[in-house]
Design a protein around this motif. Structure first.
Motif, PDB file in Angstrom:
ATOM      1  N   SER A  79       0.803  -1.211  -0.162  1.00 11.48           N
ATOM      2  CA  SER A  79      -0.064   0.075   0.236  1.00 11.48           C
ATOM      3  C   SER A  79       0.934   1.370   0.075  1.00 11.48           C
ATOM      4  CB  SER A  79      -0.980   0.084   1.328  1.00 11.48           C
ATOM      5  OG  SER A  79      -1.716  -0.933   1.173  1.00 11.48           O
ATOM      6  N   LEU A  80       1.798   1.507   0.997  1.00 14.12           N
ATOM      7  CA  LEU A  80       2.810   2.353   1.014  1.00 14.12           C
ATOM      8  C   LEU A  80       3.540   2.620  -0.055  1.00 14.12           C
ATOM      9  CD1 LEU A  80       3.659   2.451   4.834  1.00 14.12           C
ATOM     10  CD2 LEU A  80       2.180   4.022   3.733  1.00 14.12           C
ATOM     11  N   GLY A  81       3.989   1.618  -0.490  1.00 12.88           N
ATOM     12  CA  GLY A  81       5.060   1.710  -1.835  1.00 12.88           C
ATOM     13  C   GLY A  81       4.269   2.259  -2.841  1.00 12.88           C
ATOM     14  N   ALA A  82       3.043   1.679  -3.224  1.00 17.08           N
ATOM     15  CA  ALA A  82       2.095   2.286  -4.274  1.00 17.08           C
ATOM     16  C   ALA A  82       2.085   3.779  -3.999  1.00 17.08           C
ATOM     17  CB  ALA A  82       0.879   1.574  -4.370  1.00 17.08           C
ATOM     18  N   PHE A  83       1.566   4.290  -2.755  1.00 16.47           N
ATOM     19  CA  PHE A  83       1.340   5.470  -2.717  1.00 16.47           C
ATOM     20  C   PHE A  83       2.615   6.430  -2.819  1.00 16.47           C
ATOM     21  CE2 PHE A  83       1.421   9.082   0.561  1.00 16.47           C
ATOM     22  CZ  PHE A  83       0.489   9.758   0.197  1.00 16.47           C
ATOM     23  N   TRP A  84       3.850   6.005  -2.345  1.00 13.03           N
ATOM     24  CA  TRP A  84       4.939   6.726  -2.476  1.00 13.03           C
ATOM     25  C   TRP A  84       5.329   6.871  -3.972  1.00 13.03           C
ATOM     26  CZ3 TRP A  84       7.773   3.409   1.760  1.00 13.03           C
ATOM     27  CH2 TRP A  84       7.384   3.925   3.117  1.00 13.03           C
ATOM     28  N   LEU A  85       5.207   5.713  -4.615  1.00 10.52           N
ATOM     29  CA  LEU A  85       5.340   5.649  -6.182  1.00 10.52           C
ATOM     30  C   LEU A  85       4.570   6.814  -6.850  1.00 10.52           C
ATOM     31  CD1 LEU A  85       7.378   3.592  -7.116  1.00 10.52           C
ATOM     32  CD2 LEU A  85       5.489   2.533  -8.287  1.00 10.52           C
ATOM     33  N   VAL A  86       3.247   7.049  -6.408  1.00 13.21           N
ATOM     34  CA  VAL A  86       2.320   8.035  -7.272  1.00 13.21           C
ATOM     35  C   VAL A  86       2.603   9.388  -6.596  1.00 13.21           C
ATOM     36  CG1 VAL A  86      -0.113   8.394  -7.768  1.00 13.21           C
ATOM     37  CG2 VAL A  86       0.589   6.046  -7.578  1.00 13.21           C
ATOM     38  N   PHE A  87       2.764   9.483  -5.324  1.00 10.99           N
ATOM     39  CA  PHE A  87       2.641  10.568  -4.648  1.00 10.99           C
ATOM     40  C   PHE A  87       4.063  11.264  -4.062  1.00 10.99           C
ATOM     41  CE2 PHE A  87      -1.704   9.239  -4.404  1.00 10.99           C
ATOM     42  CZ  PHE A  87      -2.465  10.487  -4.817  1.00 10.99           C
ATOM     43  N   GLY A  88       4.980  10.329  -4.042  1.00 16.28           N
ATOM     44  CA  GLY A  88       6.191  10.786  -3.792  1.00 16.28           C
ATOM     45  C   GLY A  88       6.584  10.527  -2.397  1.00 16.28           C
ATOM     46  N   ILE A  89       7.725  10.627  -2.011  1.00 18.90           N
ATOM     47  CA  ILE A  89       8.307  11.059  -0.656  1.00 18.90           C
ATOM     48  C   ILE A  89       8.832  12.627  -0.631  1.00 18.90           C
ATOM     49  CG2 ILE A  89      10.152  10.601   0.949  1.00 18.90           C
ATOM     50  CD1 ILE A  89       9.968   7.383   0.340  1.00 18.90           C
ATOM     51  N   ARG A  90       8.395  13.248   0.340  1.00 17.28           N
ATOM     52  CA  ARG A  90       8.953  14.500   0.296  1.00 17.28           C
ATOM     53  C   ARG A  90      10.526  14.767  -0.010  1.00 17.28           C
ATOM     54  NH1 ARG A  90       8.408  16.329   6.667  1.00 17.28           N
ATOM     55  NH2 ARG A  90       9.558  18.508   5.683  1.00 17.28           N
ATOM     56  N   THR A  91      10.591  15.685  -0.916  1.00 10.66           N
ATOM     57  CA  THR A  91      11.939  15.902  -1.541  1.00 10.66           C
ATOM     58  C   THR A  91      13.095  16.339  -0.716  1.00 10.66           C
ATOM     59  OG1 THR A  91      11.247  18.147  -2.202  1.00 10.66           O
ATOM     60  CG2 THR A  91      10.950  16.281  -3.850  1.00 10.66           C
ATOM     61  N   ASP A  92      12.604  17.095   0.415  1.00  9.07           N
ATOM     62  CA  ASP A  92      13.494  17.605   1.573  1.00  9.07           C
ATOM     63  C   ASP A  92      13.533  16.747   2.823  1.00  9.07           C
ATOM     64  OD1 ASP A  92      11.135  17.876   2.664  1.00  9.07           O
ATOM     65  OD2 ASP A  92      11.233  19.935   3.255  1.00  9.07           O
ATOM     66  N   LEU A  93      13.537  15.173   2.531  1.00  6.68           N
ATOM     67  CA  LEU A  93      13.352  14.477   3.615  1.00  6.68           C
ATOM     68  C   LEU A  93      14.639  14.311   4.308  1.00  6.68           C
ATOM     69  CD1 LEU A  93      11.755  12.367   5.164  1.00  6.68           C
ATOM     70  CD2 LEU A  93      12.679  10.566   3.868  1.00  6.68           C
ATOM     71  N   ALA A  94      15.936  14.477   3.626  1.00  4.19           N
ATOM     72  CA  ALA A  94      17.225  14.148   4.230  1.00  4.19           C
ATOM     73  C   ALA A  94      17.425  15.482   5.304  1.00  4.19           C
ATOM     74  CB  ALA A  94      18.227  14.114   3.405  1.00  4.19           C
ATOM     75  N   SER A  95      17.095  16.635   4.841  1.00  2.00           N
ATOM     76  CA  SER A  95      17.419  17.861   5.699  1.00  2.00           C
ATOM     77  C   SER A  95      16.308  17.774   6.973  1.00  2.00           C
ATOM     78  CB  SER A  95      17.544  19.172   4.798  1.00  2.00           C
ATOM     79  OG  SER A  95      16.307  19.266   4.116  1.00  2.00           O
ATOM     80  N   ALA A  96      14.973  17.548   6.322  1.00  3.03           N
ATOM     81  CA  ALA A  96      13.884  17.691   7.495  1.00  3.03           C
ATOM     82  C   ALA A  96      14.222  16.876   8.259  1.00  3.03           C
ATOM     83  CB  ALA A  96      12.862  17.679   6.649  1.00  3.03           C
ATOM     84  N   TRP A  97      14.757  15.574   8.160  1.00  2.78           N
ATOM     85  CA  TRP A  97      14.584  14.538   9.317  1.00  2.78           C
ATOM     86  C   TRP A  97      15.535  14.955  10.348  1.00  2.78           C
ATOM     87  CZ3 TRP A  97      11.816  10.659   9.858  1.00  2.78           C
ATOM     88  CH2 TRP A  97      12.325   9.471  10.911  1.00  2.78           C
TER      89      TRP A  97
END
Lengths: 210, 213
Positions: B39-57
Motif C-alpha cells: 500500500s505505502l509503496g504504491a502511494f510513494w510511487l504515485v505521490f512521492g516522498i517529500r523531496t527535503d526528507l534528508a534535511s527535514a529529518w
C-alpha cells in the motif's frame, strides 16, 4: 443479629469456599494436574487424538461444575448442550493455546466466553421479555448453593436440636432468644449453639461442593 | 435420552477429527507487513516522498511524526495478537505513551506559535488529503488482518479489532508522514490522531462483527 444476617454470612462463606475449591485445589495436586493437562493438550495439538480425548475427559468435570453453578437460570437439561458447545470450541480454538503459557487461564477464559455466549443465545431464543423476570432476577452475588431443598438436606446432616435452631432463626426469621426457648436453652447458650451449628453447616456445604 | 453418553460421543468424535491448523501470529504479522509495504509503496510511487526528507529529518518533530506512529503500531499489533488468545493479560497503558508524547509536543508548540497563526497551523493545507490517504491505505491491510485474526480466539472481539485498527492506521501513518510536509505538531498530532482514530473505530466495528466465534 437479624435472621437474614444470621444465615447469609455462612452462605457466602460456603459459596466462596466452593469456588476457591474449584479454582484452587491443594497447590501440589493442582500443579500436577496442570502439567498433565498441558502435556495432553500439547500432544493433542501435534495430532495425537487419544491425548485430546483424555484432555477433554479431564477438563469436562470442571467445566460441568462451572456451568451448573452459573446456569441456574436455565433448565438443567440445557447445561449439557452448553458443555458440548464449550468442548467444541476447545477443539476449534485449541491452537490458540501457546505451549509456554499455563493452560488453565487459557481454558477458563475460553470456556467463560463460550458459556456467556451460550447463555445469551439461549436467553434470546426463548425470547421472554425481561419485565417478566424483573422481580425475580437473582442478586448479583446471591449465594447459590443453598436452595431450600439443599438447606433441608444439609440440616438433616447435623443434630436435630441444632437443626431446629437454625431452621427457626435462619429460615423462619425468629430471634435467637425465641428459638432457644423452644428447645430449652438460655439466650446466650442458644447463640453459642447456633454459631456452632452454622460452622458445622459450612463444613457440610464444603463437603457437598467437592 | 442420555446426555452423558452424547458428550462422551462428542469427545470421541472431536478426538478423531484432525487438529486445526496452527494459529501463528508471526504469519499474521508478516502478512500485515507485506500489505502495508505494498500500500505505502504504491502511494510513494504515485505521490512521492517529500523531496527535503534528508534535511527535514534533522528536526525532532519530523522524526516524531514517523517514530511515534511506528511505536504505536508495534505496541498495538503486539497487544492485538495477545488479545487473540484467551487467558492472556492485556495491558493497555503502553498505547498512551506515544499519545502523551504527542500531546507534549503540541503543548510545547503552543508556547512558540503566535496567537493569530494557531488555527491556520493546526488546520494546515492538506488535512483532508491526510485523512483520506491514511484511511484509504489502511482499508486493505485492516480487512485482511481481521480475516487472519479470525483464526485466533478473541474473547473481546471489539477490543482486538480496535487494537488491530490502531496498529494498521498508525503503521500507514508512519509511512504517510514521509510524504507529508506539514511539520507542526499542531497539525500532525491532530490529523494523524484523528485518522488513526477513524481506522481504529472501523477496526472495532469489524472486530465486533467478524471476530466473534
Amino acid at each position: 443479629m437479624t435472621a437474614a444476617l444470621a444465615f447469609t454470612p455462612s452462605c457466602d462463606w460456603a459459596a466462596r469456599s466452593g469456588s476457591v475449591r474449584l479454582m484452587q485445589p491443594r497447590v501440589e495436586v493442582r500443579l500436577q494436574q496442570d502439567k498433565l493437562w498441558e502435556t495432553l493438550l500439547a500432544r493433542a495439538n501435534d495430532g495425537d487424538g487419544a491425548a485430546f480425548a483424555r484432555f477433554l475427559g479431564a477438563v469436562t468435570p470442571t467445566l460441568r461444575a462451572v456451568i451448573r453453578r452459573r446456569g441456574e437460570a436455565l433448565p438443567a437439561d440445557q447445561h449439557e448442550d452448553i458443555l458440548q458447545d464449550v468442548l467444541l470450541a476447545i477443539h476449534l480454538k485449541r491452537q490458540t493455546w501457546r505451549r509456554d503459557a499455563p493452560v488453565r487461564p487459557w481454558l477458563y477464559a475460553l470456556a467463560r466466553y463460550k458459556v456467556v455466549d451460550a447463555f445469551r443465545k439461549r436467553g434470546a431464543s426463548i425470547n421472554l421479555p425481561i419485565e417478566d423476570f424483573a422481580d425475580v432476577l437473582p442478586e448479583e452475588n446471591a449465594a447459590t448453593p443453598l436452595s431450600s431443598r439443599d438447606a433441608d438436606v444439609m440440616l438433616g446432616l447435623i443434630d436435630a436440636r441444632s437443626a431446629s435452631l437454625v431452621r427457626a432463626v435462619a429460615l423462619d426469621g425468629k430471634s435467637a432468644e425465641e428459638a432457644g426457648e423452644t428447645v430449652g436453652l438460655t439466650a446466650a447458650a442458644a447463640r453459642v449453639a447456633l454459631h456452632r451449628a452454622m460452622r458445622r453447616l459450612s463444613d457440610v456445604a464444603e463437603r457437598m461442593m467437592k | 435420552m442420555t446426555p452423558k453418553q452424547t458428550t462422551a460421543d462428542l469427545i470421541r468424535q472431536l478426538a478423531a477429527s484432525p487438529a486445526p491448523r496452527p494459529f501463528r501470529t508471526g504469519v499474521v504479522a508478516g502478512g500485515l507487513l507485506a500489505l502495508l509495504g505494498i500500500s505505502l509503496g504504491a502511494f510513494w510511487l504515485v505521490f512521492g516522498i517529500r523531496t527535503d526528507l534528508a534535511s527535514a529529518w534533522l528536526l525532532m518533530q519530523v522524526q516524531a511524526k514517523t517514530v511515534l506512529p511506528l511505536f504505536l503500531a508495534i505496541t498495538a499489533v503486539w497487544l492485538a495478537f495477545g488479545s487473540s488468545r484467551p487467558g492472556g493479560r492485556i495491558v493497555l497503558w503502553p498505547l498512551a505513551v506515544p499519545l502523551l508524547l504527542g500531546v507534549f509536543l503540541v503543548i510545547q508548540r503552543f508556547g512558540q506559535v503566535a496567537e493569530g497563526s494557531l488555527q491556520a497551523e493546526a488546520l494546515g493545507q492538506t488535512a483532508f488529503a491526510c485523512l483520506a490517504s491514511i484511511t484509504v491505505l489502511s482499508a486493505t491491510p485492516l480487512g485482511v488482518g481481521i480475516v487472519m485474526l479470525r483464526r485466533g480466539a478473541a474473547i473481546r472481539p471489539a477490543l482486538t479489532g480496535t487494537l488491530l485498527g490502531i496498529a494498521v492506521g498508525a503503521g500507514v501513518t508512519a509511512g504517510y508522514a514521509l510524504h507529508c510536509t506539514e511539520d507542526s505538531p499542531l497539525f500532525f498530532v491532530l490529523w494523524y490522531g484523528l485518522a488513526i482514530g477513524i481506522v481504529a473505530g472501523c477496526g472495532g466495528l469489524l472486530g465486533h462483527r467478524y471476530l466473534r466465534w
